[in-house]
Write a protein that holds these residues in place. Structure first.
Motif, mmCIF file in Angstrom:
data_model
loop_
_atom_site.group_PDB
_atom_site.id
_atom_site.type_symbol
_atom_site.label_atom_id
_atom_site.label_comp_id
_atom_site.label_asym_id
_atom_site.label_seq_id
_atom_site.Cartn_x
_atom_site.Cartn_y
_atom_site.Cartn_z
ATOM 1 N N GLY A 75 0.786 -1.229 0.000
ATOM 2 C CA GLY A 75 0.000 0.000 0.000
ATOM 3 C C GLY A 75 0.818 1.278 0.000
ATOM 4 N N PHE A 76 2.111 1.190 -0.325
ATOM 5 C CA PHE A 76 2.964 2.379 -0.334
ATOM 6 C C PHE A 76 3.682 2.480 -1.673
ATOM 7 N N VAL A 77 3.771 3.695 -2.183
ATOM 8 C CA VAL A 77 4.445 3.985 -3.448
ATOM 9 C C VAL A 77 5.551 4.983 -3.151
ATOM 10 N N ARG A 78 6.789 4.608 -3.423
ATOM 11 C CA ARG A 78 7.922 5.471 -3.090
ATOM 12 C C ARG A 78 8.428 6.193 -4.331
ATOM 13 N N ILE A 79 8.689 7.499 -4.166
ATOM 14 C CA ILE A 79 9.163 8.344 -5.268
ATOM 15 C C ILE A 79 10.333 9.192 -4.786
ATOM 16 N N PRO A 80 11.067 9.843 -5.698
ATOM 17 C CA PRO A 80 12.176 10.702 -5.274
ATOM 18 C C PRO A 80 11.676 11.896 -4.462
ATOM 19 N N PHE A 81 12.397 12.215 -3.392
ATOM 20 C CA PHE A 81 12.094 13.385 -2.574
ATOM 21 C C PHE A 81 12.498 14.642 -3.330
ATOM 22 N N GLY A 82 11.632 15.640 -3.299
ATOM 23 C CA GLY A 82 11.946 16.912 -3.942
ATOM 24 C C GLY A 82 11.518 17.015 -5.383
ATOM 25 N N ASP A 83 10.894 15.978 -5.927
ATOM 26 C CA ASP A 83 10.507 15.929 -7.337
ATOM 27 C C ASP A 83 8.982 16.041 -7.438
ATOM 28 N N ALA A 84 8.500 17.241 -7.699
ATOM 29 C CA ALA A 84 7.052 17.468 -7.752
ATOM 30 C C ALA A 84 6.414 16.753 -8.938
ATOM 31 N N ALA A 85 7.124 16.666 -10.062
ATOM 32 C CA ALA A 85 6.573 15.980 -11.230
ATOM 33 C C ALA A 85 6.374 14.501 -10.940
ATOM 34 N N ALA A 86 7.320 13.896 -10.226
ATOM 35 C CA ALA A 86 7.188 12.485 -9.862
ATOM 36 C C ALA A 86 5.994 12.280 -8.942
ATOM 37 N N LEU A 87 5.750 13.231 -8.056
ATOM 38 C CA LEU A 87 4.595 13.131 -7.177
ATOM 39 C C LEU A 87 3.304 13.177 -7.976
ATOM 40 N N TYR A 97 9.113 23.419 -3.313
ATOM 41 C CA TYR A 97 8.650 22.026 -3.388
ATOM 42 C C TYR A 97 7.458 21.777 -2.465
ATOM 43 N N LEU A 98 7.537 22.244 -1.233
ATOM 44 C CA LEU A 98 6.427 22.006 -0.308
ATOM 45 C C LEU A 98 5.150 22.690 -0.782
ATOM 46 N N ARG A 99 5.288 23.862 -1.387
ATOM 47 C CA ARG A 99 4.104 24.530 -1.946
ATOM 48 C C ARG A 99 3.506 23.702 -3.084
ATOM 49 N N GLU A 100 4.383 23.092 -3.882
ATOM 50 C CA GLU A 100 3.903 22.241 -4.970
ATOM 51 C C GLU A 100 3.208 20.995 -4.432
ATOM 52 N N VAL A 101 3.767 20.400 -3.372
ATOM 53 C CA VAL A 101 3.112 19.242 -2.757
ATOM 54 C C VAL A 101 1.724 19.631 -2.263
ATOM 55 N N ARG A 102 1.631 20.797 -1.635
ATOM 56 C CA ARG A 102 0.333 21.256 -1.136
ATOM 57 C C ARG A 102 -0.635 21.486 -2.291
ATOM 58 N N ARG A 103 -0.172 22.106 -3.361
ATOM 59 C CA ARG A 103 -1.044 22.354 -4.517
ATOM 60 C C ARG A 103 -1.535 21.037 -5.125
ATOM 61 N N ILE A 104 -0.600 20.119 -5.346
ATOM 62 C CA ILE A 104 -0.950 18.864 -6.010
ATOM 63 C C ILE A 104 -1.921 18.056 -5.155
ATOM 64 N N THR A 105 -1.641 17.942 -3.879
ATOM 65 C CA THR A 105 -2.522 17.147 -3.018
ATOM 66 C C THR A 105 -3.907 17.767 -2.923
ATOM 67 N N HIS A 106 -3.957 19.080 -2.865
ATOM 68 C CA HIS A 106 -5.261 19.755 -2.805
ATOM 69 C C HIS A 106 -6.047 19.522 -4.092
ATOM 70 N N GLU A 107 -5.396 19.689 -5.227
ATOM 71 C CA GLU A 107 -6.089 19.554 -6.502
ATOM 72 C C GLU A 107 -6.516 18.119 -6.771
ATOM 73 N N ARG A 108 -5.749 17.156 -6.285
ATOM 74 C CA ARG A 108 -6.043 15.748 -6.573
ATOM 75 C C ARG A 108 -6.856 15.067 -5.466
ATOM 76 N N GLY A 109 -7.258 15.808 -4.442
ATOM 77 C CA GLY A 109 -8.069 15.239 -3.379
ATOM 78 C C GLY A 109 -7.337 14.198 -2.553
ATOM 79 N N VAL A 110 -6.088 14.533 -2.196
ATOM 80 C CA VAL A 110 -5.215 13.622 -1.449
ATOM 81 C C VAL A 110 -4.732 14.346 -0.200
ATOM 82 N N LEU A 111 -4.611 13.644 0.924
ATOM 83 C CA LEU A 111 -4.147 14.275 2.153
ATOM 84 C C LEU A 111 -2.637 14.505 2.115
ATOM 85 N N MET A 112 -2.206 15.645 2.621
ATOM 86 C CA MET A 112 -0.785 15.917 2.824
ATOM 87 C C MET A 112 -0.484 15.718 4.304
#
Length: 412
Positions: free
Chosen positions: A171-183, A212-227
């Motif tokens: 149930g876990f998917v690991r991606i590179p830290f700091g890479d918003a596109a990968a997220l 990067y953290l702002r991008e994580v917040r944007r992506i999670t908000h837009e995709r309906g995912v918890l940060m």
């Protein structure tokens, strides 16, 4: 426990013949401590520049925290959550106020708090988002460190942490830290949360790219995912802000707190979130015998009061600048990189000799610790003085010189 891992290998210490060999400590036996200093059994004093992996942000035996603990010890220390106690409401209100969240669920160790956040995210995914039963996934980061349970080490990429402890929970998917596109690419209909350290501590104080953290917040908000922000090491003043997320004015959906929340006195951790998220828990669905006990609540409430003065965050910024300036003056022939944010630094050496440098530093009266063979990790208490910063920097320069001498310059 959500502790920084032991070093790989290392002989069993004969000072503690009945201890399991899961740590490789420096050869010092601490008997007393006060503020930024510790004293060993032989009476030698050392400047503590590890601070219990950020559990001692306020120094050893901070008088206000010790007073709060003493006062509570004379009244009641444990009731369990089967009953109410008179310190609980103040504690949860204080943490809610500090985080800007509605509801707080207290635990004991950081790993327990991370496990709590995982359970929250999954149950929210099934009951609110509508993910198919048993299919929820959580995105995590390469080089993460969130604790030591089998679930958590199962999504670690550090072989020392996970080798021979499987099988692991899916149930876990690991991606590179700091890479918003990968997220963005990793999120699909099964994704319920993104779990990350805003700054990776055990990895060597890895600071993500700006924004990067702002991008994580944007992506999670837009995709309906918890940060979910694991601020167990990075939070509570360490980075010169209350939380590392504050560096980019980001508010996650879930804060995970620990270490310094107990003031170096008792283990305290907590998960803080909005009410509509936390309400997925119902009586009996999660709990802890010691979580939120009166002693822990008394100390943690005082920790929040100290942070609300703003003094410790300011010290983290101002003295962190001094530390960064001194560390960045170290010769490039010895130091490949300095990563410093607030009073938290990773000094990346050009060779895998960090253990030897830590030992050389100890002989000069300064305690720090190596990680991943090449990095010296520094996290002194936020009560450190400018003079002690200079003492640390001078001792580190001398220790590195001892282990990695600068090549002599020849002329003629």
């Amino acid at each position: 426990m959500h502790e920084t891992p032991a070093d790989a290998g290392g002989p069993v210490t004969h000072l503690e013949p009945h201890s399991a060999n899961n740590y490789h400590p420096l050869p010092v036996v601490i008997a007393e401590a006060e503020g930024t200093w510790v004293t060993d059994t032989e009476g030698r004093r050392y400047l503590d520049c590890l601070a219990g992996y950020s559990a001692l942000n306020f120094g050893h035996r901070h008088p206000d925290l010790i007073a709060a603990a003493h006062a509570q010890l004379d009244r009641v220390t444990l009731t369990s959550r089967a009953f109410r106690h008179d310190r609980f409401a103040d504690f949860t209100a204080a943490v809610a106020r500090l985080t800007g969240m509605d509801v707080v669920l207290p635990m004991n160790t950081g790993a327990e708090a991370v496990e709590t956040a995982i359970k929250l995210a999954r149950r929210w995914g099934y009951r609110v988002k509508g993910v198919a039963a048993g299919q929820a996934t959580i995105v995590v980061m390469d080089s993460n460190f969130h604790g030591r349970t089998t679930t958590i080490v199962g999504f670690s990429d550090d072989p020392v942490a996970h080798e021979d402890f499987g099988p692991f929970a899916p149930g876990f998917v690991r991606i590179p830290f700091g890479d918003a596109a990968a997220l963005e690419a990793a999120i699909d209909d099964t994704t319920v949360a993104v779990l990350l350290e805003p700054i990776q501590g055990e990895a060597g104080i890895i600071v993500p790219p700006e924004g990067y953290l702002r991008e994580v917040r944007r992506i999670t908000h837009e995709r309906g995912v918890l940060m979910i922000a694991d601020e167990i090491q990075s939070g509570l003043g360490r980075t010169g802000t209350t939380f590392a997320c504050d560096l980019e004015d980001v508010v996650p959906d879930v804060f995970v707190l620990g270490k310094a929340l107990g003031g170096g006195v008792v283990p305290v951790s907590a998960v803080a979130a909005r009410r509509e998220l936390m309400d997925v828990f119902t009586p009996g669905s999660h709990g802890s015998t010691f979580g939120g006990n009166p002693l822990a609540a008394a100390v943690a409430t005082e920790v929040v009061r100290l942070l609300e003065t703003g003094v410790y965050q300011a010290r983290g910024r101002e003295l962190g600048d001094r530390l960064a300036t001194r560390l960045r003056a170290l010769p490039s022939s010895q130091v490949a990189e300095v990563r410093c944010i607030g009073l938290w630094a990773g000094v990346e050496l050009v060779a895998p000799v960090a253990r030897a440098v830590s030992e050389a530093l100890m002989t000069r009266g300064v305690l720090a610790k190596d990680t991943h063979a090449t990095t010296i990790r520094l996290a002194p208490p936020l009560t450190i003085t400018a003079e002690e910063i200079d003492l640390l920097a001078d001792a580190l320069a001398a220790a590195i010189d001892e282990v990695l001498p600068v090549p002599a310059v020849t002329t003629g």
